[in-house]
Write a protein that holds these residues in place. Sequence first.
Motif, PDB file in Angstrom:
ATOM      1  N   VAL A 197     -15.815  12.771   7.892  1.00 44.06           N
ATOM      2  CA  VAL A 197     -17.105  12.112   8.130  1.00 44.06           C
ATOM      3  C   VAL A 197     -17.733  12.631   9.423  1.00 44.06           C
ATOM      4  O   VAL A 197     -18.948  12.861   9.485  1.00 44.06           O
ATOM      5  CB  VAL A 197     -16.942  10.573   8.153  1.00 44.06           C
ATOM      6  N   ALA A 198     -16.920  12.885  10.448  1.00 34.43           N
ATOM      7  CA  ALA A 198     -17.442  13.441  11.701  1.00 34.43           C
ATOM      8  C   ALA A 198     -18.045  14.827  11.455  1.00 34.43           C
ATOM      9  O   ALA A 198     -19.105  15.150  11.993  1.00 34.43           O
ATOM     10  CB  ALA A 198     -16.334  13.515  12.749  1.00 34.43           C
ATOM     11  N   ALA A 199     -17.402  15.632  10.616  1.00 37.63           N
ATOM     12  CA  ALA A 199     -17.937  16.963  10.297  1.00 37.63           C
ATOM     13  C   ALA A 199     -19.257  16.847   9.544  1.00 37.63           C
ATOM     14  O   ALA A 199     -20.195  17.622   9.780  1.00 37.63           O
ATOM     15  CB  ALA A 199     -16.924  17.758   9.479  1.00 37.63           C
ATOM     16  N   ILE A 200     -19.350  15.891   8.659  1.00 36.49           N
ATOM     17  CA  ILE A 200     -20.596  15.674   7.911  1.00 36.49           C
ATOM     18  C   ILE A 200     -21.708  15.249   8.868  1.00 36.49           C
ATOM     19  O   ILE A 200     -22.837  15.735   8.778  1.00 36.49           O
ATOM     20  CB  ILE A 200     -20.379  14.626   6.792  1.00 36.49           C
ATOM     21  N   LEU A 201     -21.392  14.383   9.808  1.00 37.59           N
ATOM     22  CA  LEU A 201     -22.396  13.958  10.793  1.00 37.59           C
ATOM     23  C   LEU A 201     -22.824  15.131  11.674  1.00 37.59           C
ATOM     24  O   LEU A 201     -24.010  15.267  12.004  1.00 37.59           O
ATOM     25  CB  LEU A 201     -21.849  12.816  11.656  1.00 37.59           C
ATOM     26  N   ARG A 202     -21.882  16.003  12.053  1.00 35.67           N
ATOM     27  CA  ARG A 202     -22.246  17.198  12.834  1.00 35.67           C
ATOM     28  C   ARG A 202     -23.214  18.077  12.053  1.00 35.67           C
ATOM     29  O   ARG A 202     -24.167  18.616  12.598  1.00 35.67           O
ATOM     30  CB  ARG A 202     -20.986  17.991  13.208  1.00 35.67           C
ATOM     31  N   GLU A 203     -22.960  18.229  10.763  1.00 39.89           N
ATOM     32  CA  GLU A 203     -23.836  19.060   9.937  1.00 39.89           C
ATOM     33  C   GLU A 203     -25.231  18.447   9.843  1.00 39.89           C
ATOM     34  O   GLU A 203     -26.235  19.157   9.938  1.00 39.89           O
ATOM     35  CB  GLU A 203     -23.238  19.231   8.539  1.00 39.89           C
ATOM     36  N   HIS A 204     -25.317  17.148   9.686  1.00 42.16           N
ATOM     37  CA  HIS A 204     -26.632  16.484   9.626  1.00 42.16           C
ATOM     38  C   HIS A 204     -27.354  16.593  10.968  1.00 42.16           C
ATOM     39  O   HIS A 204     -28.576  16.727  10.999  1.00 42.16           O
ATOM     40  CB  HIS A 204     -26.482  15.025   9.210  1.00 42.16           C
ATOM     41  N   THR A 205     -26.601  16.560  12.061  1.00 43.00           N
ATOM     42  CA  THR A 205     -27.212  16.746  13.382  1.00 43.00           C
ATOM     43  C   THR A 205     -27.747  18.169  13.502  1.00 43.00           C
ATOM     44  O   THR A 205     -28.863  18.384  13.982  1.00 43.00           O
ATOM     45  CB  THR A 205     -26.177  16.469  14.488  1.00 43.00           C
ATOM     46  N   ALA A 206     -26.971  19.145  13.055  1.00 45.16           N
ATOM     47  CA  ALA A 206     -27.404  20.547  13.111  1.00 45.16           C
ATOM     48  C   ALA A 206     -28.641  20.779  12.254  1.00 45.16           C
ATOM     49  O   ALA A 206     -29.485  21.609  12.589  1.00 45.16           O
ATOM     50  CB  ALA A 206     -26.274  21.464  12.655  1.00 45.16           C
ATOM     51  N   GLN A 207     -28.768  20.049  11.164  1.00 47.11           N
ATOM     52  CA  GLN A 207     -29.925  20.202  10.279  1.00 47.11           C
ATOM     53  C   GLN A 207     -31.114  19.368  10.741  1.00 47.11           C
ATOM     54  O   GLN A 207     -32.191  19.453  10.161  1.00 47.11           O
ATOM     55  CB  GLN A 207     -29.552  19.834   8.840  1.00 47.11           C
TER      56      GLN A 207
END
Length: 138
Positions: free
Chosen positions: A17-27
Amino acid sequence: MAHSPEMRASDVDRDRVAAILREHTAQGRITMEEFNERLEQVYASRTYGELAKLTADLPDVDLRQRPQPHAEVARPATHQGMRAAWGTWAAASAINWVIWLIVSVTSGELIYPWPLWVMGPWGAVLLLSTLAGPKRRP
């Protein structure tokens, strides 16, 4: 196997979930402040239901199928270390030429271009390493 919202989540689940949140932040879907708040909540979460609430307002992201930026495709296939080596060579060569120019101007005559002996062999080795060295995968 479907996970019920009451089941306990593992560290691997929280990391996902932390990796998914990082990806959404990057996008650009969530701000850094939101990311930090949600990340704190991720690692405080105990169940799958608590983790699901943190990404409920975000679209699904497949971390294995991340799109590559167009700039990456157009870049030459040299690795970061080789680029750093070329940058160091260019900086050292420039410094040597500046020293040569200052000495030539202050002595009143054009002296032997000794910086060629610094940049020539070094540049030849770098060129061969760049051409024959391992390439980055596309």
